[in-house]
Design a protein around this motif. Structure first.
Motif, short mmCIF file in Angstrom:
data_model
loop_
_atom_site.label_atom_id
_atom_site.label_comp_id
_atom_site.label_asym_id
_atom_site.label_seq_id
_atom_site.Cartn_x
_atom_site.Cartn_y
_atom_site.Cartn_z
N THR A 1 -4.49 5.26 -9.10
CA THR A 1 -3.32 5.48 -9.95
C THR A 1 -3.00 4.19 -10.71
O THR A 1 -3.48 3.11 -10.33
CB THR A 1 -2.09 5.86 -9.10
OG1 THR A 1 -1.75 4.74 -8.26
CG2 THR A 1 -2.35 7.10 -8.26
N PRO A 2 -2.19 4.27 -11.75
CA PRO A 2 -1.79 3.03 -12.44
C PRO A 2 -1.14 2.01 -11.49
O PRO A 2 -1.44 0.81 -11.57
CB PRO A 2 -0.81 3.52 -13.50
CG PRO A 2 -1.27 4.92 -13.81
CD PRO A 2 -1.72 5.46 -12.47
N THR B 1 0.83 -1.21 0.00
CA THR B 1 0.00 0.00 0.00
C THR B 1 0.87 1.26 0.00
O THR B 1 0.47 2.29 -0.55
CB THR B 1 -0.98 0.00 1.19
OG1 THR B 1 -0.27 -0.20 2.41
CG2 THR B 1 -2.03 -1.10 1.02
N GLU B 2 2.06 1.18 0.58
CA GLU B 2 2.99 2.31 0.50
C GLU B 2 3.41 2.55 -0.94
O GLU B 2 3.49 3.70 -1.40
CB GLU B 2 4.22 2.04 1.37
CG GLU B 2 5.23 3.16 1.38
CD GLU B 2 6.33 2.96 2.40
OE1 GLU B 2 7.43 3.50 2.18
OE2 GLU B 2 6.10 2.27 3.42
N LEU B 3 3.68 1.48 -1.68
CA LEU B 3 4.06 1.62 -3.08
C LEU B 3 2.89 2.11 -3.94
O LEU B 3 3.09 2.84 -4.91
CB LEU B 3 4.58 0.28 -3.62
CG LEU B 3 5.90 -0.21 -3.01
CD1 LEU B 3 6.16 -1.65 -3.42
CD2 LEU B 3 7.06 0.69 -3.41
N ALA B 4 1.68 1.72 -3.57
CA ALA B 4 0.50 2.12 -4.35
C ALA B 4 0.15 3.59 -4.15
O ALA B 4 -0.17 4.29 -5.10
CB ALA B 4 -0.70 1.25 -3.96
N ARG B 5 0.17 4.05 -2.90
CA ARG B 5 -0.21 5.41 -2.51
C ARG B 5 -1.66 5.75 -2.75
O ARG B 5 -2.28 6.45 -1.98
CB ARG B 5 0.63 6.46 -3.21
CG ARG B 5 2.07 6.46 -2.93
CD ARG B 5 2.37 6.92 -1.51
NE ARG B 5 3.72 6.57 -1.19
CZ ARG B 5 4.77 7.29 -1.53
NH1 ARG B 5 4.62 8.42 -2.15
NH2 ARG B 5 5.97 6.87 -1.23
N HIS B 6 -2.22 5.34 -3.89
CA HIS B 6 -3.58 5.74 -4.25
C HIS B 6 -4.12 4.68 -5.19
O HIS B 6 -3.50 4.38 -6.21
CB HIS B 6 -3.52 7.11 -4.95
CG HIS B 6 -4.84 7.78 -5.12
ND1 HIS B 6 -5.89 7.22 -5.82
CD2 HIS B 6 -5.28 8.98 -4.69
CE1 HIS B 6 -6.90 8.03 -5.81
NE2 HIS B 6 -6.58 9.11 -5.13
N TRP B 7 -5.27 4.11 -4.85
CA TRP B 7 -5.80 2.99 -5.65
C TRP B 7 -6.18 3.39 -7.07
O TRP B 7 -6.24 2.54 -7.95
CB TRP B 7 -6.99 2.36 -4.95
CG TRP B 7 -6.63 1.74 -3.62
CD1 TRP B 7 -7.20 2.03 -2.41
CD2 TRP B 7 -5.64 0.75 -3.36
NE1 TRP B 7 -6.60 1.28 -1.42
CE2 TRP B 7 -5.65 0.48 -1.98
CE3 TRP B 7 -4.72 0.05 -4.15
CZ2 TRP B 7 -4.79 -0.44 -1.37
CZ3 TRP B 7 -3.86 -0.87 -3.57
CH2 TRP B 7 -3.90 -1.10 -2.19
N GLY C 1 -1.60 1.76 -8.21
CA GLY C 1 -2.63 1.25 -7.32
C GLY C 1 -3.51 0.22 -8.00
O GLY C 1 -3.83 -0.82 -7.41
N GLU C 2 -3.88 0.50 -9.24
CA GLU C 2 -4.74 -0.44 -9.97
C GLU C 2 -4.04 -1.78 -10.20
O GLU C 2 -4.67 -2.84 -10.16
CB GLU C 2 -5.20 0.18 -11.28
CG GLU C 2 -6.19 1.31 -11.06
CD GLU C 2 -6.60 2.01 -12.34
OE1 GLU C 2 -6.09 1.64 -13.43
OE2 GLU C 2 -7.43 2.93 -12.27
N LYS C 3 -2.72 -1.75 -10.42
CA LYS C 3 -1.96 -2.99 -10.61
C LYS C 3 -1.82 -3.78 -9.31
O LYS C 3 -1.71 -5.01 -9.33
CB LYS C 3 -0.59 -2.68 -11.18
CG LYS C 3 -0.62 -2.20 -12.61
CD LYS C 3 0.76 -1.80 -13.09
CE LYS C 3 0.70 -1.26 -14.51
NZ LYS C 3 2.03 -0.78 -14.97
N LEU C 4 -1.81 -3.07 -8.18
CA LEU C 4 -1.59 -3.74 -6.90
C LEU C 4 -2.88 -4.24 -6.25
O LEU C 4 -2.83 -5.13 -5.40
CB LEU C 4 -0.85 -2.81 -5.93
CG LEU C 4 0.61 -2.55 -6.29
CD1 LEU C 4 1.23 -1.59 -5.30
CD2 LEU C 4 1.40 -3.84 -6.36
N ILE C 5 -4.02 -3.69 -6.63
CA ILE C 5 -5.29 -4.11 -6.01
C ILE C 5 -5.47 -5.62 -6.04
O ILE C 5 -5.76 -6.23 -5.01
CB ILE C 5 -6.49 -3.37 -6.65
CG1 ILE C 5 -6.55 -1.92 -6.15
CG2 ILE C 5 -7.80 -4.08 -6.30
CD1 ILE C 5 -7.60 -1.08 -6.85
#
Length: 194
Positions: free
Chosen positions: A178-179, A170-176, A181-185
């Motif tokens: 964003t590109p 979630t630290e790497l994502a910062r914001h769901w 965030g969408e890849k990490l969901i």
């Protein structure tokens, strides 16, 4: 005031000795959880184009081969893994140290098995060499809970951040939205207990 959070652009992921034998030695956490968390870190590295360095020690001994799932997640990194021949501190292995240097990244996300051997020494060495380090505690484990606690404390005392898989993702994502965030969901979603 800067939070100095890690980003995909300034970080590398180092996964140390997630081998069949070493994983079987863990008594501080469930095998399935450690495996899922380590694989999630590899998946996140691939999804976000973060350099990923895999290493093993003595694959033909009790440590055994690298978990085969890494070959599916990161085939190139699996093939290029640094196969150490007994060097305890991975950072003392010239090939591993060169691979870390070649990432060009100052921030290192480290997980290993066992935390009280395979994670602690590379972390201390990386800190001494000027890297910022976050140790992903739940993507590794030790032969006892006490050994794990002592290792985490020693690394924290030396200046490493101690984090969890969910926290670093979630630290790497910062914001769901964003590109990144969408890849990490979906990767984070795989870690939610059912």
């Amino acid at each position: 005031m800067s939070l100095n959070l890690f980003t995909p652009e300034d970080s590398a992921v180092l996964l140390i000795d997630h081998q069949v034998g070493t994983m079987s030695w863990i008594r501080s956490a469930p095998f399935a959880d450690v495996k899922a968390n380590a694989l999630a870190l590899a998946k996140a590295a691939r999804a976000l184009d973060i350099p990923l360095v895999l290493t093993t020690s003595l694959e033909d001994h009790a440590q055994g081969p690298l978990l085969e799932e890494f070959q599916q997640v990161a085939p190139a990194e699996f093939a290029d893994r640094i196969q150490r021949v007994g060097v305890v501190n991975a950072m003392d292995d010239p090939n591993f140290a060169d691979a870390v240097r070649a990432t060009g990244r100052q921030n290192l996300i480290i997980a290993g098995v066992t935390n009280d051997v395979c994670t602690v020494y590379p972390t201390l060495t990386a800190l001494d060499r000027g890297h910022r380090v976050q140790v992903v505690a739940d993507a590794g484990g030790s032969m006892s809970t006490l050994a794990d606690e002592v290792a985490r404390q020693r690394m924290a005392n030396a200046g490493a951040g101690i984090t969890s898989t969910n926290m670093i993702l979630t630290e790497l994502a910062r914001h769901w939205a964003t590109p990144a965030g969408e890849k990490l969901i979906p990767i984070v979603g795989e870690l939610i207990p059912t």
